[in-house]
Design a protein around this motif. Structure first.
Motif, PDB file in Angstrom:
ATOM      1  N   ALA A 275      18.083   4.494   1.935  1.00 46.13           N
ATOM      2  CA  ALA A 275      17.632   4.755   3.312  1.00 46.13           C
ATOM      3  C   ALA A 275      16.724   5.974   3.356  1.00 46.13           C
ATOM      4  N   THR A 276      17.163   7.076   2.781  1.00 42.06           N
ATOM      5  CA  THR A 276      16.359   8.308   2.796  1.00 42.06           C
ATOM      6  C   THR A 276      15.199   8.208   1.822  1.00 42.06           C
ATOM      7  N   GLU A 277      15.473   7.597   0.659  1.00 43.67           N
ATOM      8  CA  GLU A 277      14.424   7.506  -0.368  1.00 43.67           C
ATOM      9  C   GLU A 277      13.209   6.719   0.132  1.00 43.67           C
ATOM     10  N   THR A 278      13.427   5.754   1.012  1.00 40.89           N
ATOM     11  CA  THR A 278      12.294   4.953   1.505  1.00 40.89           C
ATOM     12  C   THR A 278      11.698   5.522   2.790  1.00 40.89           C
ATOM     13  N   LEU A 279      12.527   6.218   3.578  1.00 44.07           N
ATOM     14  CA  LEU A 279      12.015   6.732   4.860  1.00 44.07           C
ATOM     15  C   LEU A 279      10.921   7.775   4.636  1.00 44.07           C
ATOM     16  N   LEU A 280      11.133   8.670   3.654  1.00 40.52           N
ATOM     17  CA  LEU A 280      10.168   9.744   3.441  1.00 40.52           C
ATOM     18  C   LEU A 280       8.792   9.216   3.046  1.00 40.52           C
ATOM     19  N   PRO A 281       8.699   8.369   1.986  1.00 39.70           N
ATOM     20  CA  PRO A 281       7.349   7.871   1.665  1.00 39.70           C
ATOM     21  C   PRO A 281       6.742   7.038   2.784  1.00 39.70           C
ATOM     22  N   ALA A 282       7.587   6.317   3.529  1.00 37.85           N
ATOM     23  CA  ALA A 282       7.053   5.523   4.643  1.00 37.85           C
ATOM     24  C   ALA A 282       6.383   6.437   5.668  1.00 37.85           C
ATOM     25  N   PHE A 283       7.042   7.540   5.990  1.00 42.01           N
ATOM     26  CA  PHE A 283       6.463   8.480   6.953  1.00 42.01           C
ATOM     27  C   PHE A 283       5.198   9.124   6.400  1.00 42.01           C
ATOM     28  N   VAL A 284       5.229   9.470   5.103  1.00 44.82           N
ATOM     29  CA  VAL A 284       4.050  10.094   4.488  1.00 44.82           C
ATOM     30  C   VAL A 284       2.845   9.158   4.622  1.00 44.82           C
ATOM     31  N   VAL A 285       3.050   7.890   4.291  1.00 42.09           N
ATOM     32  CA  VAL A 285       1.954   6.913   4.343  1.00 42.09           C
ATOM     33  C   VAL A 285       1.461   6.741   5.779  1.00 42.09           C
TER      34      VAL A 285
END
Lengths: 340, 264
Positions: free
Chosen positions: A261-271
């Motif tokens: 959950a956290t591992e994917t949320l961060l790159p998603a927000f960055v992109v």
């Protein structure tokens, strides 16, 4: 450590020269494209929801994680030791439809039941709500996973084991060799981007979504029920999160686990931020940029200059910081998006 | 121009009024059932009281101008009719049905179109996409697009351009075209001449005149000659209230009293 680092930096010119060999370049290229595909899939739903509704969905990562577990469940139930590789692949697409349907239904329920009553409140209410949804989903999944005797913080190996053998191998395509899973991610990512792009540009509903993203009030004044469009887009965004989760369930670098959950949320927000909040085109371009930066940094800092795995991630966040300083609205962003 | 304490023998052609809730003096020739009847509407932005009992009628086939200086509530009146700024008191009857409580999309579905003050074309959509999205569900999109290009040839030349790249005049044409293809019986047009060069204003006026042959028009306009030229009747709004009304044939654009309402 410092001596090792100094020696590594001293050897940098030679190692950089190595990058310009065919094998290294093709390896970085395929790695970059597969990462870009994953990042695009992770961020698409987030940007659609923000673009139309102005809602920053902090539960996006948790919904991706839920998709990974649901997809894994479908595969574990359907696949046995005797299931052939192509049948496994077919089951994956069955699972993809199931996960997309379930997550979309969940998304629609969340929008109607929880998010809609907060549209007229300041954005902090929606942020707190979606953050709360994250906590609830994460804990519920943790309880269920533990109940069935699985470790919530490590990848679900049984689900990973349902992958066809050829996706775990290097595939030789003429003069180049590419990881089977990398190629699968590229193809699925490209197909998903093309499908969403076609939806947005070739259908009346897509036209409404784009219009509503720019000016919801004017769209409403054309006789269109924008609230219903909100529900549909939230459902679509959450469904896409689930699809991305199902894909990552098969990826050894990710796998189904609660920390996904956290591992994917961060790159998603960055992109999404680099591309410009709420712009689909920006998200796809940013996913490619971040994918290439990540792959190049990985090649430099893991395979070549110094073995220090956190550095590639640092590079991605460095791009984010630079973007926020020189162009805060992102590559294709507007000053204001969304609204209700 | 007379004010509320104007002498009884005022012959300026302007009926002064301080209309209160539900009381409407809509001037000469008002049929029994107007297409639109705004009755004693009170609207607010937050706690700011913007409309203080506005009442006006618009009859089918008319062009009615709503004039007044900046900030007196003209745009809010249109927004209240559309339920974008729902009135807290009063009624908005359209074809006899009270619109208060409906959603804006439901008002639009009943045939009320809006051409807003700052055009508000969808800048990231192409010209043609802006037209297509304005055609009601089930309408003949291709026929509507063809009709727009016939009426506004300049738009056909830019059909694939993003609407945000158009000039102000072209954007206004597109906004009017959007209102026309919406198959609306009533068009609410807000400050169509604002920020446009005089020659473009003339083109816009022609476009509105064409539009008025197909739909009833409630026109908000500060350009007094334009408003009087286009409209059959007018209402003057001041401080959130209708303070005067009349027939445009009975007044001229250099009427001092009328001009007085438009200057600060």
């Amino acid at each position: 450590m410092s001596a090792l680092f100094a020696a590594s930096v001293g050897a940098l010119p030679l190692q950089l020269a190595e990058l310009f060999t065919f094998d290294a370049l093709s390896s970085v290229l395929f790695d970059a494209l597969s990462k870009a595909a994953v990042y695009a899939m992770l961020a698409m739903g987030l940007t659609l929801i923000f673009g139309l509704m102005g809602v920053l969905n902090f539960a996006h990562g948790s919904l991706t994680m839920l998709g990974a577990y649901l997809g894994g469940l479908v595969m574990v139930v359907l696949v046995t030791g005797a299931t052939g590789p192509w049948t496994r692949l077919a089951f994956f697409f069955v699972g993809l439809v199931v996960v997309f349907g379930l997550l979309s239904a969940l998304g629609a329920t969340l929008e109607v039941g929880l998010i809609r009553p907060l549209y007229d409140r300041p954005p902090i209410y929606q942020i707190l709500l979606t953050f709360g949804i994250t906590l609830v989903i994460d804990e519920l999944v943790r309880i269920v996973v533990l109940f069935y005797g699985l470790q919530p913080i490590t990848e679900w190996q049984e689900a990973l084991g349902t992958k066809p053998y050829f996706l775990g191998q290097q595939l030789v395509l003429g003069p180049v060799s590419v990881g089977g899973m990398d190629l699968f991610e590229m193809l699925l990512g490209a197909a998903t981007v093309a499908a969403v792009w076609a939806f947005l540009t070739r259908t009346r509903y897509g036209l409404v979504v784009r219009a509503g993203s720019e000016d919801a009030e004017m769209t409403e004044a054309l006789g269109i029920d924008v609230r219903r469009v909100f529900t549909t887009v939230f459902a679509l965004g959450v469904g896409l999160a689930g699809v991305a989760g199902m894909l990552l369930m098969w990826d050894n670098n990710w796998g189904a686990s609660v920390p996904l959950a956290t591992e994917t949320l961060l790159p998603a927000f960055v992109v999404v931020i680099i591309g410009g909040l709420g712009t689909f085109r920006g998200t796809v371009v940013a996913a490619v940029i971040v994918g290439f930066a990540d792959a190049l940094a990985q090649w430099l800092f893991v395979n070549s200059v110094v073995d220090f795995p956190p550095l590639p991630q640092l590079t991605v966040f460095l791009i984010l910081v630079v973007m926020l300083v020189i162009r805060p609205q992102g590559l294709f962003g507007r000053a204001e998006v969304g609204g209700h | 121009m007379s004010s509320s304490d104007a002498p009884a023998d005022d012959t300026s052609g302007v009926d002064t009024t301080t209309e209160t809730d539900g009381e409407t003096d809509s001037g000469a020739g008002t049929p029994a059932d107007p297409l639109l009847a705004v009755e004693g509407v009170h609207s607010y932005y937050g706690e700011s009281h913007i409309l203080e009992g506005v009442s006006l009628d618009v009859n089918e086939g008319e062009v009615v101008a709503l004039i007044g200086r900046n900030g007196v509530g003209k745009t809010t009146t249109l927004r209240s009719i559309l339920q974008l700024t729902p009135p807290r008191e009063g009624h908005v009857h359209y074809r006899g049905e009270d619109l208060v409580g409906l959603g804006t999309n439901e008002v639009a579905q009943r045939g009320v179109g809006w051409i807003p003050e700052d055009r508000r074309v969808f800048s990231a959509l192409t010209v043609e996409e802006n037209v297509r999205i304005s055609v009601p569900k089930g309408g003949d999109v291709d026929a509507a697009v063809a009709r727009v290009y016939e009426t506004f040839p300049a738009l056909e030349e830019r059909r694939n351009a993003e609407a945000g790249a158009l000039s102000g005049g072209q954007q206004q044409m597109l906004a009017i075209a959007r209102g026309l293809v919406g198959e609306n019986d009533l068009l609410l047009i807000d400050e169509p001449s604002e920020g446009l060069a005089p020659q473009i204003v003339a083109d816009v006026a022609d476009a509105i005149a064409d539009a008025s042959r197909e739909a009833t028009v409630l026109l908000v306009e500060q350009n007094l000659p334009l408003a009087l030229d286009l409209a059959d009747r007018f209402y003057v709004l001041d401080n959130g209230q209708v303070v005067a009304t009349g027939d445009t044939d009975d007044v001229s654009a250099d009427d001092d009293d009328l001009r007085g309402y438009l200057t600060a």
